[in-house]
Design a protein around this motif. Structure first.
Motif, PDB file in Angstrom:
ATOM      1  N   ASP A   1       0.824  -1.151  -0.174  1.00 52.83           N
ATOM      2  CA  ASP A   1      -0.095  -0.117  -0.049  1.00 52.83           C
ATOM      3  C   ASP A   1       0.795   1.157   0.001  1.00 52.83           C
ATOM      4  OD1 ASP A   1      -2.406  -1.178   0.059  1.00 52.83           O
ATOM      5  OD2 ASP A   1      -2.576  -1.420   2.242  1.00 52.83           O
ATOM      6  N   SER A   2       2.204   1.199   0.193  1.00 54.46           N
ATOM      7  CA  SER A   2       2.945   2.331   0.042  1.00 54.46           C
ATOM      8  C   SER A   2       4.167   2.318  -0.653  1.00 54.46           C
ATOM      9  CB  SER A   2       3.463   2.446   1.616  1.00 54.46           C
ATOM     10  OG  SER A   2       4.047   1.155   2.152  1.00 54.46           O
ATOM     11  N   ILE A   3       4.461   1.317  -1.638  1.00 50.84           N
ATOM     12  CA  ILE A   3       5.662   1.420  -2.169  1.00 50.84           C
ATOM     13  C   ILE A   3       5.898   2.213  -3.161  1.00 50.84           C
ATOM     14  CG2 ILE A   3       5.678  -1.362  -2.339  1.00 50.84           C
ATOM     15  CD1 ILE A   3       4.716  -1.042  -5.086  1.00 50.84           C
ATOM     16  N   PHE A   4       4.832   3.409  -3.597  1.00 48.53           N
ATOM     17  CA  PHE A   4       5.231   4.391  -4.309  1.00 48.53           C
ATOM     18  C   PHE A   4       5.441   5.849  -3.437  1.00 48.53           C
ATOM     19  CE2 PHE A   4       2.935   1.920  -7.368  1.00 48.53           C
ATOM     20  CZ  PHE A   4       3.763   2.071  -8.666  1.00 48.53           C
ATOM     21  N   TYR A   5       5.641   5.505  -2.173  1.00 52.38           N
ATOM     22  CA  TYR A   5       6.244   6.512  -1.282  1.00 52.38           C
ATOM     23  C   TYR A   5       7.677   6.715  -1.422  1.00 52.38           C
ATOM     24  CZ  TYR A   5       1.481   7.648   0.863  1.00 52.38           C
ATOM     25  OH  TYR A   5       0.263   8.050   0.815  1.00 52.38           O
ATOM     26  N   PRO A   6       8.273   7.893  -1.251  1.00 53.95           N
ATOM     27  CA  PRO A   6       9.617   7.743  -1.232  1.00 53.95           C
ATOM     28  C   PRO A   6      10.373   7.190   0.080  1.00 53.95           C
ATOM     29  CG  PRO A   6       8.752  10.109  -1.620  1.00 53.95           C
ATOM     30  CD  PRO A   6       7.621   9.260  -1.356  1.00 53.95           C
ATOM     31  N   LEU A   7      11.448   6.531  -0.266  1.00 54.07           N
ATOM     32  CA  LEU A   7      11.913   5.840   0.862  1.00 54.07           C
ATOM     33  C   LEU A   7      11.630   4.484   1.477  1.00 54.07           C
ATOM     34  CD1 LEU A   7      13.079   8.916   3.075  1.00 54.07           C
ATOM     35  CD2 LEU A   7      14.385   8.142   0.914  1.00 54.07           C
ATOM     36  N   VAL A   8      10.396   4.118   0.837  1.00 48.28           N
ATOM     37  CA  VAL A   8       9.874   2.799   1.054  1.00 48.28           C
ATOM     38  C   VAL A   8      10.568   1.701   0.287  1.00 48.28           C
ATOM     39  CG1 VAL A   8       7.701   1.383   1.235  1.00 48.28           C
ATOM     40  CG2 VAL A   8       7.793   3.826   1.753  1.00 48.28           C
ATOM     41  N   THR A   9      11.148   0.542   0.903  1.00 52.00           N
ATOM     42  CA  THR A   9      11.883  -0.244   0.298  1.00 52.00           C
ATOM     43  C   THR A   9      12.091  -1.322   1.115  1.00 52.00           C
ATOM     44  OG1 THR A   9      14.045  -0.802  -0.663  1.00 52.00           O
ATOM     45  CG2 THR A   9      14.312   0.747   0.982  1.00 52.00           C
ATOM     46  N   SER A  10      12.052  -2.657   0.639  1.00 53.49           N
ATOM     47  CA  SER A  10      12.347  -3.832   1.413  1.00 53.49           C
ATOM     48  C   SER A  10      13.996  -4.134   1.560  1.00 53.49           C
ATOM     49  CB  SER A  10      11.576  -4.963   0.901  1.00 53.49           C
ATOM     50  OG  SER A  10      11.973  -5.388  -0.443  1.00 53.49           O
TER      51      SER A  10
ATOM     52  N   THR B   1      17.950  -3.530   1.939  1.00 53.12           N
ATOM     53  CA  THR B   1      18.745  -2.801   3.175  1.00 53.12           C
ATOM     54  C   THR B   1      19.546  -1.681   2.395  1.00 53.12           C
ATOM     55  OG1 THR B   1      20.469  -4.633   3.010  1.00 53.12           O
ATOM     56  CG2 THR B   1      18.754  -4.649   4.696  1.00 53.12           C
ATOM     57  N   ASP B   2      20.004  -1.933   1.186  1.00 54.58           N
ATOM     58  CA  ASP B   2      20.851  -1.260   0.358  1.00 54.58           C
ATOM     59  C   ASP B   2      19.936  -0.342  -0.589  1.00 54.58           C
ATOM     60  OD1 ASP B   2      19.935  -3.370  -1.341  1.00 54.58           O
ATOM     61  OD2 ASP B   2      21.908  -3.317  -2.467  1.00 54.58           O
ATOM     62  N   GLY B   3      18.263  -0.355  -0.668  1.00 55.35           N
ATOM     63  CA  GLY B   3      17.899   0.467  -1.460  1.00 55.35           C
ATOM     64  C   GLY B   3      17.308   1.756  -1.062  1.00 55.35           C
ATOM     65  N   THR B   4      17.199   2.628  -2.106  1.00 54.55           N
ATOM     66  CA  THR B   4      16.930   3.986  -1.869  1.00 54.55           C
ATOM     67  C   THR B   4      15.619   4.548  -1.543  1.00 54.55           C
ATOM     68  OG1 THR B   4      16.833   4.676  -3.977  1.00 54.55           O
ATOM     69  CG2 THR B   4      19.109   4.771  -3.121  1.00 54.55           C
ATOM     70  N   GLY B   5      14.725   3.486  -2.040  1.00 53.73           N
ATOM     71  CA  GLY B   5      13.267   3.724  -2.038  1.00 53.73           C
ATOM     72  C   GLY B   5      12.811   4.869  -2.861  1.00 53.73           C
ATOM     73  N   LEU B   6      13.640   5.316  -3.968  1.00 52.08           N
ATOM     74  CA  LEU B   6      13.199   6.549  -4.894  1.00 52.08           C
ATOM     75  C   LEU B   6      12.820   5.919  -6.307  1.00 52.08           C
ATOM     76  CD1 LEU B   6      16.012   8.975  -3.928  1.00 52.08           C
ATOM     77  CD2 LEU B   6      13.543   9.174  -3.411  1.00 52.08           C
ATOM     78  N   GLY B   7      13.322   4.766  -6.424  1.00 52.90           N
ATOM     79  CA  GLY B   7      13.091   4.251  -7.860  1.00 52.90           C
ATOM     80  C   GLY B   7      11.902   4.236  -8.203  1.00 52.90           C
ATOM     81  N   LEU B   8      10.722   3.806  -7.768  1.00 56.30           N
ATOM     82  CA  LEU B   8       9.191   3.466  -7.997  1.00 56.30           C
ATOM     83  C   LEU B   8       8.684   5.060  -7.991  1.00 56.30           C
ATOM     84  CD1 LEU B   8       8.090   0.417  -6.497  1.00 56.30           C
ATOM     85  CD2 LEU B   8       8.490   0.616  -8.584  1.00 56.30           C
ATOM     86  N   PRO B   9       8.862   5.813  -7.036  1.00 57.55           N
ATOM     87  CA  PRO B   9       8.429   7.072  -6.935  1.00 57.55           C
ATOM     88  C   PRO B   9       8.683   7.884  -8.358  1.00 57.55           C
ATOM     89  CG  PRO B   9       9.094   6.562  -4.788  1.00 57.55           C
ATOM     90  CD  PRO B   9       9.674   5.719  -5.922  1.00 57.55           C
ATOM     91  N   VAL B  10      10.028   7.761  -8.590  1.00 56.93           N
ATOM     92  CA  VAL B  10      10.618   8.449  -9.721  1.00 56.93           C
ATOM     93  C   VAL B  10       9.926   8.116 -10.944  1.00 56.93           C
ATOM     94  CG1 VAL B  10      12.629   9.178 -10.933  1.00 56.93           C
ATOM     95  CG2 VAL B  10      12.632   9.291  -8.558  1.00 56.93           C
ATOM     96  N   ALA B  11      10.002   6.807 -11.250  1.00 58.24           N
ATOM     97  CA  ALA B  11       9.240   6.165 -12.184  1.00 58.24           C
ATOM     98  C   ALA B  11       7.794   6.526 -12.573  1.00 58.24           C
ATOM     99  CB  ALA B  11       9.164   4.776 -12.267  1.00 58.24           C
TER     100      ALA B  11
END
Length: 350
Positions: A291-300, A302-312
């Motif tokens: 429910d929140s993967i398109f929010y910034p900094l949300v990632t599963s 440990t080395d992820g930024t959580g920006l890839g999906l929001p930017v896309a």
């Protein structure tokens, strides 16, 4: 029953079909004459949860409800989501039978999910811009300090380090500018979407390894349409790289394209949209993150930024499109929908 939009099925105590109305015929993709006497569970793919509530209703006489997924049929090419209610019918001097009511909620669920994604994207965009401002402010100072340091150095091998700092500061500044949003409209020109996907595949394939493959399933009938190539490549690259990381070096990524007719994005109904799907057969997105993967900094990761999906999502939204997804263990698909015609073109065409 014939005039009802809800599918109604009557089954006997052995769960064999006794009767069904036209709406149920359409849902199941089978005529009344062919369905008569067949096991209901067999017609809907032996759904274990439905089997459970059918048997419980027979045993207790109580009504039960559940949500089902109906598999594609000859009539319906796609999976459908159905609200199902089971209740017992008591008839004098007759064995108990069950009344099964089914309502197709696929479109309602999709629209609700799409609206949630649009709201999420709006909030995510604001968060991205705030984050980008926080990053951009110290970048200028970092770059200036590196330039001053470079002037004090008399050895070229040391200047190489300051050059790296300056180039990385410039790269981050360019990324921040992208996150902050366009200064103007996308630089659109007619492009072949398959050429963009092939470029992305060539970029990522060297890092995939021998046990991870990319399958192409392209619709050759998709025409050229106006896109900003750089923005599209970045969006697709983010999605494909996410899929590759989820597979951890083993599995399959499928790149699929199709045209969809009369498709609604937000409040706008488009005559034709391009559907580009990036699918992987990995473990799936954790339920708690879906429910929140398109929010910034949300990632599963440990080395992820959580920006890839929001930017896309941001880049696709600039083209009037939207990214949606479905995920379960063994199959995760991100569907990118982009109008083939601009709003002005659609209006003029109509």
């Amino acid at each position: 029953m014939d005039s009802l939009s809800t599918g109604v099925i009557v089954v006997d105590k052995n769960l064999l079909v006794e009767d069904l109305n036209p709406a149920a015929e359409n849902l199941l993709g089978i005529s009344q004459s062919r369905a008569y006497g067949q096991p209901l569970l067999q017609l809907i793919g032996d759904d274990k949860e439905l089997a459970d509530i059918l048997h419980r209703s027979l045993a207790t006489g109580s009504a039960y409800a559940n949500e089902l997924r109906l598999a594609p049929t000859e009539v319906h090419a796609d999976e459908r989501l159905v609200d199902c209610r089971v209740s017992q019918m008591q008839q004098p001097d007759a064995d108990a039978s069950l009344l099964v009511e089914m309502t197709d909620v696929t479109r309602r669920t999709r629209i609700s999910k799409e609206n949630a994604l649009i709201i999420q994207h709006g909030a995510g965009r604001q968060m991205i811009r705030q984050l980008a401002h926080e990053i951009k402010n110290p970048l200028g100072g970092l770059r200036g300090a590196a330039q001053l340091l470079e002037r004090q150095l008399d050895r070229d091998e040391l200047k190489e380090y300051t050059s790296v700092i300056i180039s990385e500061a410039d790269r981050l500044a360019a990324l921040v500018d992208t996150l902050l949003g366009p200064g103007g409209p996308p630089n659109k020109r007619p492009v072949n979407i398959h050429e963009l996907l092939e470029y992305v595949a060539r970029v990522v394939e060297p890092d995939l390894g021998e046990r991870l493959t990319i399958i192409r399933d392209y619709d050759p009938g998709l025409p050229l349409f106006s896109l900003d190539s750089d923005q599209m490549v970045q969006a697709f690259l983010n999605l494909v790289q996410n899929a590759a990381r989820a597979l951890e070096g083993h599995g399959t990524i499928t790149l699929r394209t199709r045209a969809e007719i009369n498709f609604t994005i937000g409040d706008t109904r488009h005559r034709v949209v391009a559907s580009i799907e990036i699918e992987d057969d990995g473990p799936g997105i954790p339920v708690e993150l879906q429910d929140s993967i398109f929010y910034p900094l949300v990632t599963s990761r440990t080395d992820g930024t959580g920006l890839g999906l929001p930017v896309a999502q941001e880049l696709i939204s600039r083209h009037g499109g939207l990214i949606e997804f479905e995920s379960r263990p063994g199959c995760t698909g991100f569907q990118v929908r982009i109008p083939l015609l601009d709003n002005d073109e659609q209006t003029n065409d109509e």
